[in-house]
Structure formats: structure tokens, C-alpha cells
Design a protein around this motif. Sequence first.
Motif, PDB file in Angstrom:
ATOM      1  N   SER A  62       0.765  -1.188   0.068  1.00 18.42           N
ATOM      2  CA  SER A  62      -0.055   0.052  -0.187  1.00 18.42           C
ATOM      3  C   SER A  62       0.888   1.263  -0.085  1.00 18.42           C
ATOM      4  CB  SER A  62      -0.745  -0.049   1.232  1.00 18.42           C
ATOM      5  OG  SER A  62      -0.212   0.064   2.240  1.00 18.42           O
ATOM      6  N   THR A  63       2.016   1.197   0.227  1.00 20.00           N
ATOM      7  CA  THR A  63       2.868   2.554   0.418  1.00 20.00           C
ATOM      8  C   THR A  63       3.901   2.529  -0.825  1.00 20.00           C
ATOM      9  OG1 THR A  63       4.436   1.423   1.787  1.00 20.00           O
ATOM     10  CG2 THR A  63       2.717   2.558   2.784  1.00 20.00           C
ATOM     11  N   SER A  65       3.450   2.917  -3.934  1.00 16.72           N
ATOM     12  CA  SER A  65       2.887   3.844  -5.165  1.00 16.72           C
ATOM     13  C   SER A  65       2.308   5.048  -4.753  1.00 16.72           C
ATOM     14  CB  SER A  65       2.196   2.952  -6.097  1.00 16.72           C
ATOM     15  OG  SER A  65       1.477   3.634  -6.814  1.00 16.72           O
ATOM     16  N   SER A  66       2.491   6.074  -5.608  1.00 15.34           N
ATOM     17  CA  SER A  66       1.997   7.332  -5.185  1.00 15.34           C
ATOM     18  C   SER A  66       0.554   7.355  -5.845  1.00 15.34           C
ATOM     19  CB  SER A  66       2.612   8.479  -6.139  1.00 15.34           C
ATOM     20  OG  SER A  66       2.616   8.449  -7.605  1.00 15.34           O
ATOM     21  N   ASP A  68      -1.444   4.836  -4.945  1.00 16.58           N
ATOM     22  CA  ASP A  68      -1.880   4.161  -3.799  1.00 16.58           C
ATOM     23  C   ASP A  68      -2.385   5.349  -2.646  1.00 16.58           C
ATOM     24  OD1 ASP A  68      -2.359   1.610  -4.752  1.00 16.58           O
ATOM     25  OD2 ASP A  68      -0.084   1.295  -3.653  1.00 16.58           O
ATOM     26  N   LYS A  69      -1.388   6.254  -2.556  1.00 16.79           N
ATOM     27  CA  LYS A  69      -1.303   7.632  -1.835  1.00 16.79           C
ATOM     28  C   LYS A  69      -2.684   8.321  -2.222  1.00 16.79           C
ATOM     29  CE  LYS A  69       3.309   7.597  -0.270  1.00 16.79           C
ATOM     30  NZ  LYS A  69       4.538   7.998  -0.227  1.00 16.79           N
ATOM     31  N   GLU A  70      -2.562   8.455  -3.597  1.00 13.41           N
ATOM     32  CA  GLU A  70      -3.586   9.561  -3.909  1.00 13.41           C
ATOM     33  C   GLU A  70      -5.077   8.559  -3.729  1.00 13.41           C
ATOM     34  OE1 GLU A  70      -4.862  11.655  -8.149  1.00 13.41           O
ATOM     35  OE2 GLU A  70      -3.545  10.296  -8.170  1.00 13.41           O
ATOM     36  N   ASN A  71      -5.115   7.304  -4.105  1.00 13.13           N
ATOM     37  CA  ASN A  71      -6.175   6.745  -4.007  1.00 13.13           C
ATOM     38  C   ASN A  71      -6.554   6.785  -2.382  1.00 13.13           C
ATOM     39  OD1 ASN A  71      -8.343   5.195  -4.775  1.00 13.13           O
ATOM     40  ND2 ASN A  71      -6.954   3.146  -4.212  1.00 13.13           N
ATOM     41  N   GLU A  72      -5.859   6.533  -1.509  1.00 13.23           N
ATOM     42  CA  GLU A  72      -6.324   6.752  -0.079  1.00 13.23           C
ATOM     43  C   GLU A  72      -6.812   8.193   0.169  1.00 13.23           C
ATOM     44  OE1 GLU A  72      -6.540   4.492   2.075  1.00 13.23           O
ATOM     45  OE2 GLU A  72      -6.103   3.037   0.438  1.00 13.23           O
ATOM     46  N   GLN A  73      -6.256   9.252  -0.224  1.00 13.90           N
ATOM     47  CA  GLN A  73      -6.674  10.546  -0.187  1.00 13.90           C
ATOM     48  C   GLN A  73      -8.168  10.745  -0.696  1.00 13.90           C
ATOM     49  OE1 GLN A  73      -3.690  12.721  -1.924  1.00 13.90           O
ATOM     50  NE2 GLN A  73      -2.474  12.883  -0.192  1.00 13.90           N
ATOM     51  N   LYS A  76     -10.693   9.204   1.378  1.00 14.64           N
ATOM     52  CA  LYS A  76     -10.997   9.890   2.513  1.00 14.64           C
ATOM     53  C   LYS A  76     -11.886  10.784   2.328  1.00 14.64           C
ATOM     54  CE  LYS A  76      -8.674  12.273   6.588  1.00 14.64           C
ATOM     55  NZ  LYS A  76      -7.353  12.673   6.940  1.00 14.64           N
TER      56      LYS A  76
END
Length: 95
Positions: A62-63, A65-66, A68-73, A76
Motif C-alpha cells: 500500500s505504500t 506507489s504514489s 496508492d497514496k492518491e487513492n487513499e486521499q 478519505k
Amino acid sequence: MRSKNTRYPEEFKRQIVKEVEEVGNATLVARKHDIVPGTVTRWVRESKEANKTNNPLNIDYSTNSSLDKENEQLKKLLGEKDLEIAILKDLLKKT
């Protein structure tokens, strides 16, 4: 709210954790299912820990790829918007 000593089946817990991952907001999911938010948060944390120990290489995908980070944001943000909509609907019902 449910009583303090209620036990939930494992399948139900997995369903709730999956929904939290989709929505991105544990409080909103807890409110929808009339569960204490801390309980849902604990289930999500325990699920993540279990997934980490079940991963034979202990790789946290989960950490990596960028995206994945954008997807989490975005999850949220979507969860926050869903919560706002639920609150506004409650206010409309009261008027």
C-alpha cells in the motif's frame, strides 16, 4: 447503539472492514451499522496487522506507489463527503 458485550461474527467484521476500505471513513461506516466507531477502527487495524503477518515476504504494497497514496486521499475525501451528506439529511429530517 449496541450493548457493550456484543460479539460479532468474523464474516460480519470482514464485511465492515471491506466497507471501510471502500468508503475510507470508519466513523461513517460505524454510524451506518450502529457500531461504536472505536470498535470498527480496531477491526481495521487488526485486519491490517493480520494481512501483514500473512504476507510471506512482509511487503507493504500500500505504500509503494504514489497512486496508492492518491487513492487513499480520494477515499478519505469521499468518506468525508458521505458523512456531510448524512448529516445534512439528518438535519432535513428534523425540519
